[in-house]
Write a protein that holds these residues in place. Sequence first.
Motif, PDB file in Angstrom:
ATOM      1  N   LYS A 394       0.844  -1.217   0.000  1.00  0.00           N
ATOM      2  CA  LYS A 394       0.000   0.000   0.000  1.00  0.00           C
ATOM      3  C   LYS A 394       0.868   1.253   0.000  1.00  0.00           C
ATOM      4  CE  LYS A 394      -3.855  -2.133   2.442  1.00  0.00           C
ATOM      5  NZ  LYS A 394      -4.682  -2.116   3.650  1.00  0.00           N
ATOM      6  N   ALA A 395       0.337   2.273  -0.579  1.00  0.00           N
ATOM      7  CA  ALA A 395       1.080   3.538  -0.593  1.00  0.00           C
ATOM      8  C   ALA A 395       1.201   4.088   0.826  1.00  0.00           C
ATOM      9  CB  ALA A 395       0.343   4.538  -1.478  1.00  0.00           C
ATOM     10  N   PRO A 396       2.323   4.680   1.177  1.00  0.00           N
ATOM     11  CA  PRO A 396       2.512   5.213   2.549  1.00  0.00           C
ATOM     12  C   PRO A 396       1.495   6.315   2.839  1.00  0.00           C
ATOM     13  CG  PRO A 396       4.265   5.938   1.101  1.00  0.00           C
ATOM     14  CD  PRO A 396       3.500   4.930   0.342  1.00  0.00           C
ATOM     15  N   LEU A 397       1.071   6.403   4.084  1.00  0.00           N
ATOM     16  CA  LEU A 397       0.083   7.415   4.497  1.00  0.00           C
ATOM     17  C   LEU A 397       0.693   8.820   4.414  1.00  0.00           C
ATOM     18  CD1 LEU A 397      -1.408   5.622   7.601  1.00  0.00           C
ATOM     19  CD2 LEU A 397      -2.551   6.023   5.438  1.00  0.00           C
ATOM     20  N   LYS A 398      -0.112   9.729   3.938  1.00  0.00           N
ATOM     21  CA  LYS A 398       0.346  11.113   3.843  1.00  0.00           C
ATOM     22  C   LYS A 398       0.207  11.777   5.223  1.00  0.00           C
ATOM     23  CE  LYS A 398      -0.906  11.693  -1.000  1.00  0.00           C
ATOM     24  NZ  LYS A 398      -1.729  12.424  -1.962  1.00  0.00           N
TER      25      LYS A 398
END
Length: 399
Positions: A394-398
């Motif tokens: 998953k893309a890293p949390l902003k």
Amino acid sequence: MGIIEKIKEIEAEMARTQKNKATEYHLGQLKAKIAKLRTQLLEPPKGSAGGGDGFEVTKYGHGRVALIGFPSVGKSTLLTMLTGTHSEAASYEFTTLTCIPGIIHYNDTKIQLLDLPGIIEGASEGKGRGRQVIAVAKSSDLVLMVLDASKSEGHRQILTKELEAVGLRLNKRPPQIYFKKKKTGGISFNSTLPLTHVDEKLCYQILHEYKIHNAEVLFREDATVDDLIDVIEGNRKYIRCVYVYNKIDVIGIDDVDKLARQPNSVVISCNLRLNLDRLLAKMWEEMGLVRVYTKPQGQQPDFAEPVVLSNDRGGCSIEDFCNHIHRTLVKEFKYGLVWGTSTRHYPQHCGLQHVLQDEDVVQIVKKKEKEEGGRGRFKSHSNEPTRISDRQKKAPLKT
């Protein structure tokens, strides 16, 4: 010296030799030599093209029956009466010069009947196109040996001898002898019971005649020298035969009764149409055809066209039945519902190895395909990859 002359010379030597304990090894070697020469006689000559003028016809129907006999015994008349196919019949010999096929419709099955030219003494050596006739008989499921009831009994022995000379064994089963060639280790000879016809020394001599020095031989029955030679040759055809005595209307009732009581024999008269129904019943019994009717799920059985199985053509199990319909059906097979004489109760759940009998009804139940569906925790299959390394990160949390 040709092969035929060599065979006659060895046969003359065997006739001169007295049969006793001291000469049995010598006779066994002579029998092996004759078998080798007869095998060479059946092989096509070297350098010859593949094609030849044989009478081979395309196999059709659920079984094949060949008519074999001397000229002018009533083969063509019998074919015409049983099948309706016209075959030339006249009062002179060798009226039929080629193979004429016909179809018998009996018990919802189609049986191919072949009218072959008459064979004469010496047919196994090629006289009178005898080899082509016998080659067609080898491809049959049953042989009908048509004999003239008014002639001597010697005709039956002559025909049997001619057929056995080319590797056809009538009304016999394969001998219970295990034989396997090996690369090393010498000859291993064993038996599961006392042997009265063959001993270890005789077996060694016969194998050395075939230039076999490493093999494994196991006797499971008290077999003869001829049985051992048949197993080593490996090209014998064991076929059922029915002896059909035609023209019984010209002999006395006592002679008819005597002929009818012989094993595997049927007496008929083509001229007066006598006992033809018994001949058809005997053919059906000897061929061992098994009719199996199909039943679609939730419907009535289809009794119009049965699936016909036999032990000579594949087997009679449910697996053979599935392969007869479609080869992929075995992979999808779950169980079979069977009604008929092969079961204890109706219907019976059966596996692939269950052996079917005549006029059984079979319904095949397939495995259900796993359907992907459902929601949330009721979902039966996940679309996620099974290996962790294959999963997408998953893309890293902003932040």
